[in-house]
Design an enzyme around this catalytic site. Sequence first.
Site, PDB file in Angstrom:
ATOM      1  N   SER A   1     -71.916  10.264   4.591  1.00  0.00           N
ATOM      2  CA  SER A   1     -70.593  10.831   4.876  1.00  0.00           C
ATOM      3  C   SER A   1     -69.637  10.398   3.776  1.00  0.00           C
ATOM      4  CB  SER A   1     -70.101  10.352   6.244  1.00  0.00           C
ATOM      5  OG  SER A   1     -70.959  10.838   7.258  1.00  0.00           O
TER       6      SER A   1
ATOM      7  N   GLU B   1     -74.019  10.344  24.500  1.00  0.00           N
ATOM      8  CA  GLU B   1     -74.159  11.787  24.476  1.00  0.00           C
ATOM      9  C   GLU B   1     -75.245  12.213  23.505  1.00  0.00           C
ATOM     10  OE1 GLU B   1     -70.198  13.904  25.053  1.00  0.00           O
ATOM     11  OE2 GLU B   1     -69.668  11.940  24.306  1.00  0.00           O
TER      12      GLU B   1
ATOM     13  N   ASN C   1     -66.529  12.343   2.540  1.00  0.00           N
ATOM     14  CA  ASN C   1     -65.233  12.597   3.204  1.00  0.00           C
ATOM     15  C   ASN C   1     -63.985  12.275   2.396  1.00  0.00           C
ATOM     16  OD1 ASN C   1     -66.769  13.375   5.374  1.00  0.00           O
ATOM     17  ND2 ASN C   1     -66.588  11.438   6.439  1.00  0.00           N
TER      18      ASN C   1
ATOM     19  N   CYS D   1     -69.513  18.001  15.672  1.00  0.00           N
ATOM     20  CA  CYS D   1     -69.436  16.753  14.899  1.00  0.00           C
ATOM     21  C   CYS D   1     -68.141  16.017  15.173  1.00  0.00           C
ATOM     22  CB  CYS D   1     -69.473  17.047  13.402  1.00  0.00           C
ATOM     23  SG  CYS D   1     -70.940  17.853  12.831  1.00  0.00           S
TER      24      CYS D   1
ATOM     25  N   CYS E   1     -63.498   5.689  11.587  1.00  0.00           N
ATOM     26  CA  CYS E   1     -63.065   6.817  10.749  1.00  0.00           C
ATOM     27  C   CYS E   1     -61.899   7.518  11.446  1.00  0.00           C
ATOM     28  CB  CYS E   1     -64.215   7.796  10.536  1.00  0.00           C
ATOM     29  SG  CYS E   1     -65.645   7.037   9.732  1.00  0.00           S
TER      30      CYS E   1
HETATM   31  N1  SAH Z   1     -71.789   7.348  11.805  1.00  0.00           N
HETATM   32  C1  SAH Z   1     -72.591   8.272  11.049  1.00  0.00           C
HETATM   33  C2  SAH Z   1     -73.238   9.281  11.955  1.00  0.00           C
HETATM   34  C3  SAH Z   1     -72.279  10.272  12.576  1.00  0.00           C
HETATM   35  S1  SAH Z   1     -72.597  11.790  11.846  1.00  0.00           S
HETATM   36  C4  SAH Z   1     -71.777   8.883   9.933  1.00  0.00           C
HETATM   37  O1  SAH Z   1     -70.581   8.645   9.901  1.00  0.00           O
HETATM   38  O2  SAH Z   1     -72.320   9.551   9.069  1.00  0.00           O
HETATM   39  C5  SAH Z   1     -71.222  12.641  12.246  1.00  0.00           C
HETATM   40  C6  SAH Z   1     -70.696  13.463  11.078  1.00  0.00           C
HETATM   41  O3  SAH Z   1     -69.548  14.152  11.585  1.00  0.00           O
HETATM   42  C7  SAH Z   1     -70.205  12.580   9.922  1.00  0.00           C
HETATM   43  O4  SAH Z   1     -70.508  13.164   8.681  1.00  0.00           O
HETATM   44  C8  SAH Z   1     -68.703  12.571  10.138  1.00  0.00           C
HETATM   45  O5  SAH Z   1     -68.027  12.406   8.912  1.00  0.00           O
HETATM   46  C9  SAH Z   1     -68.442  13.907  10.759  1.00  0.00           C
HETATM   47  N2  SAH Z   1     -67.253  13.957  11.614  1.00  0.00           N
HETATM   48  C10 SAH Z   1     -66.692  12.951  12.294  1.00  0.00           C
HETATM   49  N3  SAH Z   1     -65.594  13.372  12.953  1.00  0.00           N
HETATM   50  C11 SAH Z   1     -65.469  14.699  12.694  1.00  0.00           C
HETATM   51  C12 SAH Z   1     -64.552  15.710  13.109  1.00  0.00           C
HETATM   52  N4  SAH Z   1     -63.541  15.439  13.914  1.00  0.00           N
HETATM   53  N5  SAH Z   1     -64.755  16.960  12.651  1.00  0.00           N
HETATM   54  C13 SAH Z   1     -65.796  17.247  11.847  1.00  0.00           C
HETATM   55  N6  SAH Z   1     -66.698  16.346  11.443  1.00  0.00           N
HETATM   56  C14 SAH Z   1     -66.540  15.073  11.854  1.00  0.00           C
END
Ligand code: SAH
Length: 423
Positions: free
Chosen positions: A291, A106, A293, A410, A191
């Site tokens: 990230s 996507e 988190n 995201c 994650c």
């Molecule tokens: N794998 C990389 C690139 C993905 S970026 C990474 O983890 O950074 C996607 C971003 O969206 C990341 O910062 C991740 O923490 C965030 N993300 C993932 N799942 C999400 C969700 N359900 N709601 C909001 N943000 C989310």
Amino acid sequence: MAGTNANSDLANSRLGNSLLGRSLAELTTVALESGQPAYRGQQLFDAVYRQRVERLEQVSTLPLEYRAQLAEQGWRIGLPVVERRFVSGDGTVRYLMALADGETVETVWMPEGDGGESGDGSEAGDENSTQYAVPGTQYSVASTQGPVAEVQFGGSLVGLLPHRTKIGCAADPGRRATICVSSQVGCAVNCKFCFTALLGVRRNLEAGEIVGQIAVVLREQGVEPPMQRVNIVFMGMGEPFLNYENFMKAVQLLVEGVGVPESRMTVSTAGIVPRIYDFGREAVRPKLAISLNGSNDALRGEVMPLNRKWNIAELMKAAREFPLRTRERLTFEYVLLEGVNDAAEQAREVVELVRGMRAKVNLIALNPGAELPYRTPDEDRVTAFQRILVAAGIPTFVRRPRGRDIFAACGQLKGTVEIAPAQ
Ligand code: SAH
């Protein structure tokens, strides 16, 4: 079924015949091996990346016989094919793209960005030309008492800044257009709050498949870099730093071929620490987002099992040692999960982690889904978290969810097709 082992030889040979993904030197070799002069390599390079032709026959700079010869040899441009388009009420488009072996990824088009990909209200990479935002443009700064200035977008609060921080002036929304691109089919990082994790990882994308997503969206949206600006964020499906070589080759092709400056690109990593060091040594590279988190190892380890491999101390060491360019800032992303990592205490822990760094924080309220065991905090909680960081002098933004209604926001990319309005 596509993507199974039985098919992988065929898949590899198909990928191998794609011109997209090849450097100028490699395309020059392709030309020379057919007895063509070396400059045909440059013509192929321009056709594939600058013109972004869809078919070999359209490469009008090449003699007809050579076009036919390339086709006979099995060469193809190698663009992904748009299988579905999902259009959000906010203008975001989620593209489901089919690759040569039948796998899909996507790619998301956000006409106005998300207020946070560059973290400071300006579009990614525009920090060299920042200026004080003025009322009457899309963003306005309303001064409040104390050290905090409020940044508003369309009447709602999107940012809190330490007073007198420069922010970008987004008078022209077209300049903020952003393409969010995938780097892998699925993701291996697991994650706990991310939908893509549910897919597992199926395979890495080739450089040409990464650039191909962008080429397709530019064509669909009628955007022509470098004349028209566009931001690229490597924040779609997958972990770019677990497909490092192909990701970096894609960056190089985007810079040299498509004409997108590296300063308009941002890559986000879940925290693959050794690759952060490698990335810092690259001569040409996008900006870096990490990230986070979780504000301590127990919390981060719970939501990102990867933290058990590279803990916060190791991650923050790499972040602190990361060689930033002039005016560049590091971005930390922090997904807020209600009652898990969104309390004042955690905000204070984030302050301690980030203190003294040339960095900003992008807060993302969880984009929810039935399969996930977490809830989205309400706006007050998000703002309270943000205020603690800002009061400590850390520029902190709340990313507006783009395209949640079409599962384009995201963490929502997992190939969902069971929704209207597909076209
Ligand atoms: N794998 C990389 C690139 C993905 S970026 C990474 O983890 O950074 C996607 C971003 O969206 C990341 O910062 C991740 O923490 C965030 N993300 C993932 N799942 C999400 C969700 N359900 N709601 C909001 N943000 C989310």
